[in-house]
Design an enzyme around this catalytic site. Structure first.
Site, PDB file in Angstrom:
ATOM      1  N   CYS A  59       0.811  -1.234   0.000  1.00  0.00           N
ATOM      2  CA  CYS A  59       0.000   0.000   0.000  1.00  0.00           C
ATOM      3  C   CYS A  59       0.834   1.268   0.000  1.00  0.00           C
ATOM      4  CB  CYS A  59      -0.919   0.019   1.199  1.00  0.00           C
ATOM      5  SG  CYS A  59      -2.269  -1.113   0.990  1.00  0.00           S
TER       6      CYS A  59
HETATM    7  N1  CO8 Z   1     -20.643 -10.023   4.503  1.00  0.00           N
HETATM    8  C1  CO8 Z   1     -21.259 -10.264   5.685  1.00  0.00           C
HETATM    9  N2  CO8 Z   1     -20.614 -10.418   6.837  1.00  0.00           N
HETATM   10  C2  CO8 Z   1     -19.270 -10.316   6.831  1.00  0.00           C
HETATM   11  C3  CO8 Z   1     -18.556 -10.059   5.651  1.00  0.00           C
HETATM   12  C4  CO8 Z   1     -19.299  -9.928   4.449  1.00  0.00           C
HETATM   13  N3  CO8 Z   1     -18.691  -9.668   3.286  1.00  0.00           N
HETATM   14  N4  CO8 Z   1     -17.240  -9.988   5.940  1.00  0.00           N
HETATM   15  C5  CO8 Z   1     -17.116 -10.214   7.251  1.00  0.00           C
HETATM   16  N5  CO8 Z   1     -18.355 -10.419   7.796  1.00  0.00           N
HETATM   17  C6  CO8 Z   1     -18.677 -10.724   9.190  1.00  0.00           C
HETATM   18  C7  CO8 Z   1     -17.482 -11.284   9.916  1.00  0.00           C
HETATM   19  O1  CO8 Z   1     -17.341 -12.661   9.683  1.00  0.00           O
HETATM   20  C8  CO8 Z   1     -17.827 -10.966  11.342  1.00  0.00           C
HETATM   21  O2  CO8 Z   1     -18.759 -11.897  11.820  1.00  0.00           O
HETATM   22  P1  CO8 Z   1     -18.694 -12.419  13.328  1.00  0.00           P
HETATM   23  O3  CO8 Z   1     -18.893 -11.187  14.166  1.00  0.00           O
HETATM   24  O4  CO8 Z   1     -19.792 -13.397  13.386  1.00  0.00           O
HETATM   25  O5  CO8 Z   1     -17.314 -12.993  13.493  1.00  0.00           O
HETATM   26  C9  CO8 Z   1     -18.546  -9.608  11.241  1.00  0.00           C
HETATM   27  O6  CO8 Z   1     -19.007  -9.527   9.876  1.00  0.00           O
HETATM   28  C10 CO8 Z   1     -17.639  -8.441  11.510  1.00  0.00           C
HETATM   29  O7  CO8 Z   1     -16.412  -8.649  10.795  1.00  0.00           O
HETATM   30  P2  CO8 Z   1     -15.153  -7.750  10.958  1.00  0.00           P
HETATM   31  O8  CO8 Z   1     -14.901  -7.477  12.404  1.00  0.00           O
HETATM   32  O9  CO8 Z   1     -14.034  -8.308  10.129  1.00  0.00           O
HETATM   33  O10 CO8 Z   1     -15.695  -6.408  10.256  1.00  0.00           O
HETATM   34  P3  CO8 Z   1     -15.050  -5.003  10.275  1.00  0.00           P
HETATM   35  O11 CO8 Z   1     -16.034  -4.043  10.763  1.00  0.00           O
HETATM   36  O12 CO8 Z   1     -13.700  -5.000  10.893  1.00  0.00           O
HETATM   37  O13 CO8 Z   1     -14.818  -4.704   8.716  1.00  0.00           O
HETATM   38  C11 CO8 Z   1     -12.965  -4.640   7.180  1.00  0.00           C
HETATM   39  C12 CO8 Z   1     -13.949  -5.512   7.929  1.00  0.00           C
HETATM   40  C13 CO8 Z   1     -13.757  -3.776   6.205  1.00  0.00           C
HETATM   41  C14 CO8 Z   1     -12.015  -5.536   6.405  1.00  0.00           C
HETATM   42  C15 CO8 Z   1     -12.190  -3.733   8.167  1.00  0.00           C
HETATM   43  O14 CO8 Z   1     -11.706  -4.477   9.241  1.00  0.00           O
HETATM   44  C16 CO8 Z   1     -11.032  -3.001   7.532  1.00  0.00           C
HETATM   45  O15 CO8 Z   1     -11.157  -2.299   6.558  1.00  0.00           O
HETATM   46  N6  CO8 Z   1      -9.863  -3.104   8.131  1.00  0.00           N
HETATM   47  C17 CO8 Z   1      -8.685  -2.411   7.624  1.00  0.00           C
HETATM   48  C18 CO8 Z   1      -8.057  -3.280   6.634  1.00  0.00           C
HETATM   49  C19 CO8 Z   1      -7.022  -2.605   5.840  1.00  0.00           C
HETATM   50  O16 CO8 Z   1      -6.889  -1.421   5.725  1.00  0.00           O
HETATM   51  N7  CO8 Z   1      -6.247  -3.421   5.227  1.00  0.00           N
HETATM   52  C20 CO8 Z   1      -5.260  -2.973   4.369  1.00  0.00           C
HETATM   53  C21 CO8 Z   1      -5.184  -3.990   3.341  1.00  0.00           C
HETATM   54  S1  CO8 Z   1      -4.676  -3.359   1.876  1.00  0.00           S
HETATM   55  C22 CO8 Z   1      -3.013  -3.444   1.765  1.00  0.00           C
HETATM   56  O17 CO8 Z   1      -2.309  -3.451   2.696  1.00  0.00           O
HETATM   57  C23 CO8 Z   1      -2.457  -3.528   0.401  1.00  0.00           C
HETATM   58  C24 CO8 Z   1      -2.103  -4.897   0.090  1.00  0.00           C
HETATM   59  C25 CO8 Z   1      -1.718  -4.963  -1.320  1.00  0.00           C
HETATM   60  C26 CO8 Z   1      -2.856  -5.088  -2.275  1.00  0.00           C
HETATM   61  C27 CO8 Z   1      -3.425  -6.443  -2.329  1.00  0.00           C
HETATM   62  C28 CO8 Z   1      -4.229  -6.645  -3.570  1.00  0.00           C
HETATM   63  C29 CO8 Z   1      -4.903  -7.979  -3.646  1.00  0.00           C
END
Ligand code: CO8
Length: 382
Positions: free
Chosen positions: A165
């Site tokens: 990133c």
């Molecule tokens: N639909 C329905 N429910 C879902 C879904 C979905 N799609 N996804 C997760 N849930 C569920 C989970 O299973 C969980 O259920 P339970 O409570 O029963 O366990 C519940 O929803 C809540 O899940 P989370 O706690 O994971 O949800 P969040 O509110 O944290 O949201 C996010 C998830 C959006 C992923 C959030 O945590 C986030 O954005 N975090 C930051 C991540 C970030 O910035 N990462 C950077 C990655 S990018 C990067 O570094 C570049 C890499 C290089 C590029 C790669 C290209 C491929």
């Protein structure tokens, strides 16, 4: 608002042109959820007995409302849409090109590079160096940057860099260093972010996160810059802290390990909550520390071009810095349309929202993500 700690080096480095190339194919949350949920039904039905006995895990279904609420993403652009929505494939179909054809990432990068050069009012032959910097390159060598250099008619040098990133900002740092050191007069930094090949479209936690795009910026010596919109780079600041919370494990050694290239472990995966919790305070502290070097405070900053991974992350970071929720004018959000485009997100925001700044206005470009890595530039409109 004194400008202490500005370099005594008489050479200034300015961002004099930016280019954004957006693929024509959009992919909505509903389309992605529909194919994932059909796959989940198929898989769960086919493995009903094993799932009941606990030997196979069911595939969890996704939900468009969750995606928009949890991330702020409504759609993304993809380089090739074919194949992604086929339930038996769920990965893009990107045809192999011959060695004598332009590579996919060079094509993406060239589209953005031409726009950046036009904005800077220069030709490819005016460049001394080309850096291609992104999350993945489609091959190890020859460098995509050297292929681009040849396309642009630049008589200098080029190299590729990978910093997930923070690839775009870290490459801009290198360009700034070259200008300041006098080893280059004009550097083109290109970010052909082709993320879709590494997205696991069968995983509800990550299938919605990424989009494809290409961005480019021209960074040149201040006394040479002629363009209408110029931003002097006051300074750069980089920080990395090792973390396993975001990984993509497929690499050239995989062949020796008999690794399935489609295994979820080989593709992008993360602990999103952990990333969120760990990166937000790091990014806020990093930016505040960087501004302090110029005796600036966050309220002196007119615009924040932040990494675009999650709207809630950006709101939390700007709230920590400013004490209030940043407006769209203060900290533009583009991820509703573009999703997370890895290192290109902050540059898309800059590209779409920079021309209205007045001379003397300060801005911050900042990326944060895998590594972990954080990269910032404090800039001032000339
Ligand atoms: N639909 C329905 N429910 C879902 C879904 C979905 N799609 N996804 C997760 N849930 C569920 C989970 O299973 C969980 O259920 P339970 O409570 O029963 O366990 C519940 O929803 C809540 O899940 P989370 O706690 O994971 O949800 P969040 O509110 O944290 O949201 C996010 C998830 C959006 C992923 C959030 O945590 C986030 O954005 N975090 C930051 C991540 C970030 O910035 N990462 C950077 C990655 S990018 C990067 O570094 C570049 C890499 C290089 C590029 C790669 C290209 C491929």
């Amino acid at each position: 608002m004194a400008q202490q700690a500005e370099s005594t080096n008489p050479i200034s480095a300015v961002i004099s042109g930016v280019g954004l190339w957006t693929p024509e194919n959009t992919l909505t949350n509903v389309e992605l959820v529909d194919v994932l949920n059909r796959y989940a039904d198929q898989h769960n039905e086919a493995h009903k007995a094993e799932i009941e006995s606990g030997t196979v895990q069911p595939v969890a279904k996704s939900d468009p409302d969750f995606i928009e609420k949890a991330s702020g993403i409504r759609q993304r652009y993809v380089y090739r849409k074919e194949g992604i929505l086929e339930v038996d494939r769920m990965r893009p179909r990107i045809p192999k090109r011959r060695d004598d054809e332009l590579s996919h990432q060079a094509e993406m990068g060239l589209n953005a590079a031409r726009k950046a050069l036009a904005a800077a009012g220069i030709e490819g032959s005016d460049l001394d160096a080309v850096i291609v910097s992104c999350s993945y390159t489609e091959r190890a060598y020859p460098a995509i940057a050297i292929e681009l250099q040849a396309q642009l008619g630049c008589d200098g040098f080029g190299f590729d860099m990978l910093v997930a990133c923070s690839a775009a900002t870290f490459a801009q740092h290198r360009a700034y260093d070259m200008i300041k050191a006098g080893t280059a007069r004009r550097v083109l930094v290109v970010n052909p972010e082709l993320t879709s090949p590494q997205v696991n479209y069968r995983d509800r936690d990550s299938h919605f996160i990424f989009g494809d795009v290409a961005t480019a910026v021209v960074i040149e010596r201040g006394d040479l810059a002629q363009s209408a919109h110029q931003y002097e780079i006051l300074g750069t600041k980089a920080k990395t802290v090792f973390s396993n919370a975001i990984r993509s494990n497929f690499g050239y050694v995989s062949r020796t390990q008999d690794i399935d290239p489609f295994d979820p472990d080989a593709l992008f995966h993360q602990e999103g909550r952990t990333v969120f919790k760990e990166v937000c305070p790091m990014a806020a502290a990093h930016i505040a520390g960087h501004l302090e070097q110029y005796s600036l405070t966050p309220t002196d900053v007119k615009r924040w071009w932040l990494h675009q991974a999650n709207i809630n992350m950006n709101q939390l970071i700007t709230k920590k810095l400013l004490g209030h929720l940043a407006s769209a004018e203060e900290a533009p959000i583009v991820l509703d349309r573009y999703a997370n485009t890895a290192s290109a997100g902050s540059i898309i925001a800059f590209s779409l929202h920079h021309e209205d700044l007045q001379s003397g206005d300060y801005g911050v470009i900042c990326s944060f993500g895998a590594g972990y890595s954080i990269g910032s530039l404090v800039i001032r409109k000339r």
